[in-house]
Each structure stands twice: as C-alpha cells, then as structure tokens.
Design a protein around this motif. Sequence first.
Motif, short mmCIF file in Angstrom:
data_model
loop_
_atom_site.label_atom_id
_atom_site.label_comp_id
_atom_site.label_asym_id
_atom_site.label_seq_id
_atom_site.Cartn_x
_atom_site.Cartn_y
_atom_site.Cartn_z
N PHE A 32 0.86 -1.19 0.00
CA PHE A 32 0.00 0.00 0.00
C PHE A 32 0.89 1.24 0.00
N SER A 35 1.62 7.65 -2.30
CA SER A 35 2.30 8.78 -2.93
C SER A 35 2.74 8.44 -4.36
N ARG A 40 10.44 4.88 -3.39
CA ARG A 40 11.45 5.90 -3.07
C ARG A 40 11.23 6.54 -1.70
N VAL A 53 22.93 11.64 -1.72
CA VAL A 53 22.91 10.60 -0.69
C VAL A 53 23.93 10.99 0.39
N ILE A 59 27.60 1.38 2.21
CA ILE A 59 26.55 1.31 3.23
C ILE A 59 25.24 1.91 2.72
N ARG A 93 20.07 12.02 -4.56
CA ARG A 93 19.22 11.01 -3.92
C ARG A 93 18.19 10.44 -4.90
N VAL A 154 5.99 2.65 7.40
CA VAL A 154 5.46 3.98 7.06
C VAL A 154 6.47 5.11 7.24
N LEU A 413 -4.09 4.89 11.63
CA LEU A 413 -3.79 3.46 11.54
C LEU A 413 -3.12 2.97 12.83
C1 LIG Z 1 15.69 13.44 3.95
C2 LIG Z 1 16.32 12.14 4.33
C3 LIG Z 1 17.48 11.72 3.70
C4 LIG Z 1 18.06 10.51 4.03
N1 LIG Z 1 19.21 10.15 3.41
C5 LIG Z 1 19.79 8.98 3.76
C6 LIG Z 1 21.00 8.55 3.13
O1 LIG Z 1 21.52 9.22 2.25
N2 LIG Z 1 21.55 7.37 3.53
C7 LIG Z 1 20.96 6.60 4.50
O2 LIG Z 1 21.49 5.53 4.82
N3 LIG Z 1 19.82 6.98 5.09
C8 LIG Z 1 19.23 8.15 4.75
N4 LIG Z 1 18.07 8.51 5.35
C9 LIG Z 1 17.50 7.60 6.35
C10 LIG Z 1 16.72 6.41 5.67
O3 LIG Z 1 17.43 5.86 4.61
C11 LIG Z 1 15.45 6.90 5.10
O4 LIG Z 1 14.75 7.54 6.11
C12 LIG Z 1 14.62 5.76 4.49
O5 LIG Z 1 14.02 6.26 3.32
C13 LIG Z 1 13.55 5.25 5.40
O6 LIG Z 1 12.78 4.30 4.69
P1 LIG Z 1 11.32 3.92 5.11
O7 LIG Z 1 10.80 2.99 4.07
O8 LIG Z 1 11.32 3.47 6.52
O9 LIG Z 1 10.50 5.28 5.10
P2 LIG Z 1 10.09 6.19 3.87
O10 LIG Z 1 11.14 6.21 2.84
O11 LIG Z 1 9.69 7.49 4.47
O12 LIG Z 1 8.81 5.47 3.27
C14 LIG Z 1 7.61 5.35 3.99
C15 LIG Z 1 6.47 5.30 3.00
O13 LIG Z 1 5.27 5.00 3.71
C16 LIG Z 1 4.21 5.68 3.09
N5 LIG Z 1 3.10 5.80 4.05
C17 LIG Z 1 3.02 6.59 5.13
N6 LIG Z 1 1.83 6.42 5.75
C18 LIG Z 1 1.15 5.48 5.04
C19 LIG Z 1 -0.14 4.88 5.19
N7 LIG Z 1 -0.95 5.20 6.19
N8 LIG Z 1 -0.51 3.95 4.29
C20 LIG Z 1 0.32 3.58 3.25
N9 LIG Z 1 1.55 4.13 3.07
C21 LIG Z 1 1.95 5.07 3.96
C22 LIG Z 1 4.80 7.01 2.68
O14 LIG Z 1 4.07 7.59 1.62
C23 LIG Z 1 6.23 6.61 2.28
O15 LIG Z 1 6.37 6.43 0.90
C24 LIG Z 1 17.46 9.71 5.02
C25 LIG Z 1 16.29 10.14 5.65
C26 LIG Z 1 15.71 11.33 5.31
C27 LIG Z 1 14.44 11.76 5.99
#
Ligand SMILES: Cc1cc2nc3c(=O)[nH]c(=O)nc-3n(C[C@H](O)[C@H](O)[C@H](O)COP(=O)(O)OP(=O)(O)OC[C@H]3O[C@@H](n4cnc5c(N)ncnc54)[C@H](O)[C@@H]3O)c2cc1C
Length: 473
Positions: A32, A35, A40, A53, A59, A93, A154, A413
């Motif tokens: 699910f 966006s 991504r 990045v 890493i 990124r 999420v 949720l």
């Molecule tokens: C700006 C930024 C830059 C970063 N750069 C790096 C980097 O260069 N290297 C590194 O190692 N780490 C980095 N990080 C840390 C880490 O890699 C990222 O935070 C990573 O993208 C986290 O992945 P995720 O899937 O947990 O969350 P996200 O990538 O945030 O994905 C979560 C997804 O869940 C979806 N979602 C939310 N609520 C709901 C819902 N109710 N129902 C369905 N879908 C939902 C959102 O739309 C989103 O697409 C970075 C973090 C940030 C914030």
Amino acid sequence: MDIGIIGGGSAAVGLLDALARETGTPGAVTVFEPSQGLWRGLPYAADLDSVLVNSPPAIMSIRHDDFDHYASWLGARGTAHLDHLLGAPLVPRAVYGEYLEHTAEKAIAQLREDGWRVDVVAAPVEGAAATAGRLALRTGDGREHVVDQVALCVGGGTPHDHYALGDAPGFVGAPYPLARALDDVPPDSDVTVIGSGLTAVDVVVSLAARGHAGRISLLSRTGMLPHVWQRPIARRPTHVTVDGVKSLLARDGEVTVDGLAGLLRAELADAGEDLDDLIADLRAAGTDEPVARLRRQIEAIADPRIARRVLQVASHTVAPYAWRLLPERERARLRAVSRTAISVASPMVPVNAVRLLELFDSGQLEPRAGARDIVRRDGRFTVVADDGARPADVVVNAVNPPPGAVPRSAARLVDALVGLGVAARQPSGGIVAADSRLHVVGDLAGGGPFITSSIPGIAGQGAATARAVLAAS
Ligand SMILES: Cc1cc2nc3c(=O)[nH]c(=O)nc-3n(C[C@H](O)[C@H](O)[C@H](O)COP(=O)(O)OP(=O)(O)OC[C@H]3O[C@@H](n4cnc5c(N)ncnc54)[C@H](O)[C@@H]3O)c2cc1C
C-alpha cells in the motif's frame, strides 16, 4: 498467506528483496503506497541534483548481506558523481531512488515467477480491524484488504513546527522536496535555517547551488554541525560486533556503556590507537567553535585512523541491538551525549562539508547557537538566539522528528492497531508489535536508540521481517 506491506519506501524494498530470496510457500503480497514516489519514499524522490545521498556506496546497499549490491547497480554511472575527497561516488538522492525502483521491480518479478501474487494499491491504509483471526486493512478509498501478516513500513514522523509559525508567508515548514520548497525563496533574501543537522546542510548547499546571494543563518541550540565522512576503509570490526555484545552479556550478565567502551578500546588497540584520544576529541565537540571544527574535520577526511569510522558503522549496525540490552540507567548516560553521538553517527559528505566551509569563510553563512524564539511581525521574522535578535525574510524548518515519531499519514492506523492490541506504544516513542501478525520496520519501531535509521539498519530489519513472515506461514 496474505502479506500486507504498508508503505512503499526503502524499508518495503528491503523486505521485498529479502522475501524474493527466501524459499517459502508462495502466497500473496499487497503493498500500500499512496504517494507518487513508489519505492522511493520522500528521501529518494525526484529533487534538485544538489540533494545527495549521505553515505558512501558500501553502506547504501538495500540488500543487507551484500555490501556491493548498490555499487554494482551504480557501475560506471558513479564516475560522473565522484566525491574526490571521499574517493567514492555520491549520487543525487533521486538517482538512488532509481536503484530502489529497480530492486523492487526485480524482486516482484522474481516473486511472481515463484508463484506469488503481488499487488500495489495506490491508497493509504487508514484503519485496521480484526476478522476471524486475520487483519482487515481499510484503505482511504473505503475498501478492505484482509491479510494474515502486516509489515508496517510507514517511515519517520512529520517535522515539528517548534515556533508555531504555521502557514506564515516565508516559512517553509517541511523542506523536502527542496526543488519545491526553495522555489519561492528570493535570491537576495535573508534566510534562517532552523537546525544544523544533515537536512540543514542539504538546504544550505541547495540554496548555494541555486545561486542564493543573501545571508544564510544556521539556527540551532548548540551550533554543532554533523561530523564529516572519512574515506572508507576495507577493515571490518572484530570486537565491536553483535557477537561481541553477546559475549559481554554472557560474561557480565548485563550490557553497560563501560562494557561497550571496552569492546571499542580493544578494537582500537588492535589498530594501535587509544580510545582516550577519541573520547577527548568527542568531548571537545560540545565546546569547539563549529567552523574551526569543520575545518579540522575536512583536514581529517583521509586520516587513516579507524576510531571514528568504527563508531559510525557501529552506531547503525551494533547499537540498535545493544540498545535493547542496556538497562535504563545506562541508556540515560548515552542520551546525555546524544547530540554528539548523532553528529558522529550521521556525518555529512565531504563535498557538502567543503561547500559549507566556503560559505562560512565568505561570510554568507553563519552559525547561530542558543536558539530561543522566532516571531513574525510587520512582514518579517525576528529570530532570537544567544547573540540577540536578528531579522529574516525566509525561515526554513530543517529539524527532523526523532525516531519513534508517528507520521501524520499513519496516525489513525497506529491508533487502530494499538486499539486492537496488535501494537503497543513505547514510553520513549514508537510502537512495538504486541502480536505475531505485526512487524514494525524503520523509524516507527519503538525501543530503539535515538539515532534515526539508515539504509543498513532498514535493510537488516527488512530481511529479519521477511524471515519472520515466512516462518509464520
Ligand atoms: C531526507 C532524508 C534523507 C536521508 N538520506 C539517507 C541517506 O543518504 N543514507 C541513508 O542511509 N539513510 C538516509 N536517510 C534515512 C533512511 O534511509 C530513510 O529515512 C529511508 O528512506 C527510510 O525508509 P522507510 O521505508 O522506513 O520510510 P520512507 O522512505 O519514508 O517510506 C515510507 C512510506 O510510507 C508511506 N506511508 C506513510 N503512511 C502510510 C499509510 N498510512 N498507508 C500507506 N503508506 C503510507 C509514505 O508515503 C512513504 O512512501 C534519510 C532520511 C531522510 C528523511
């Protein structure tokens, strides 16, 4: 077996990739993601080329047991993005987002070939209910999807508006994507960036890349900047490892900060280094003048000493495991130095460090510590810090929420899952699974350290979740 993956960012990609490589009875997976940035998340969506990045390729692999997975995908493309001081490519990124897309698509193709059904639903999950031993997920379009296992991926929380600036003209509450956030910033305007971490660095270098000519102030409580990456080295820790922590537990009956420091001392001793030198340097981080420290950090990029490198790697690989074993009094000791720990654990890339230093040296950029207040009056902001009150035309919020913050998009949720007794809130933030049908991956996972997750941590959690989900089938 029906698996629901809620959220389609990097955590979901790591999970799908691991699932496709495990052997198990084929079932169905539904992802699910509401966006446009499927696979991504927000960090790796389309943005300015100056948004890079934050880590070297070794890493950034989303495959937790293959450090070369991302570097192999990047291949010759990397040469156009070489950071010469780091000696490694650092891509925008959005390019890393292509890698995530590619990996997810390959995993899905593999799963389908193995007999799995894989669907992507472009809607948020807003509620959950129990139904005959299974969980019914309710999406924003009012439909129900019944699954056996749920992986909650999420992401992190929504940036907090510390000075209640709301929708004041000139206030940018959430910086990403910077392509949109900075579009309305007049080139000669006086900009205050709230925060001095990696997001603030992204904002500053992106303003500079767009030719910003006005003054830029970095407003924060301590003025401390992230440390600077050092050139990667091939050496892998032999003491500061998960096994090392397990041995401590077996030997002492508990894990303490001193015990962990002992592992680090042994690691450094093997390399002819002294832990006390590292401790003295880290203690100075709180009092050093930030620009002078940045200059020294840039000079140390090629320094062969391993101390800071070991600490950086361990903070994302060993710390999440060790933290859960630390008694509360020991966690408090680490929380007391959290600012320095975060700045070491998540350093800035050399190319950005050099750009920042140029901007400091030219006088266009200035650090302002002791942030107190920001108010908007008569069409301008007044920004109050230790050095007094100063005006600003634009204020950009670059303060990230701490790990454990619930993203606004998942608040209902999470309430529903807690209400069902499937998840439990943690006193220090985040939630943990209270039922074998739920798995929490990424920053929302409670009970972890104060350092936000990075790709290696997320990849490891994704792989562990894939194994747990299959074991439940
Ligand atoms: C700006 C930024 C830059 C970063 N750069 C790096 C980097 O260069 N290297 C590194 O190692 N780490 C980095 N990080 C840390 C880490 O890699 C990222 O935070 C990573 O993208 C986290 O992945 P995720 O899937 O947990 O969350 P996200 O990538 O945030 O994905 C979560 C997804 O869940 C979806 N979602 C939310 N609520 C709901 C819902 N109710 N129902 C369905 N879908 C939902 C959102 O739309 C989103 O697409 C970075 C973090 C940030 C914030």
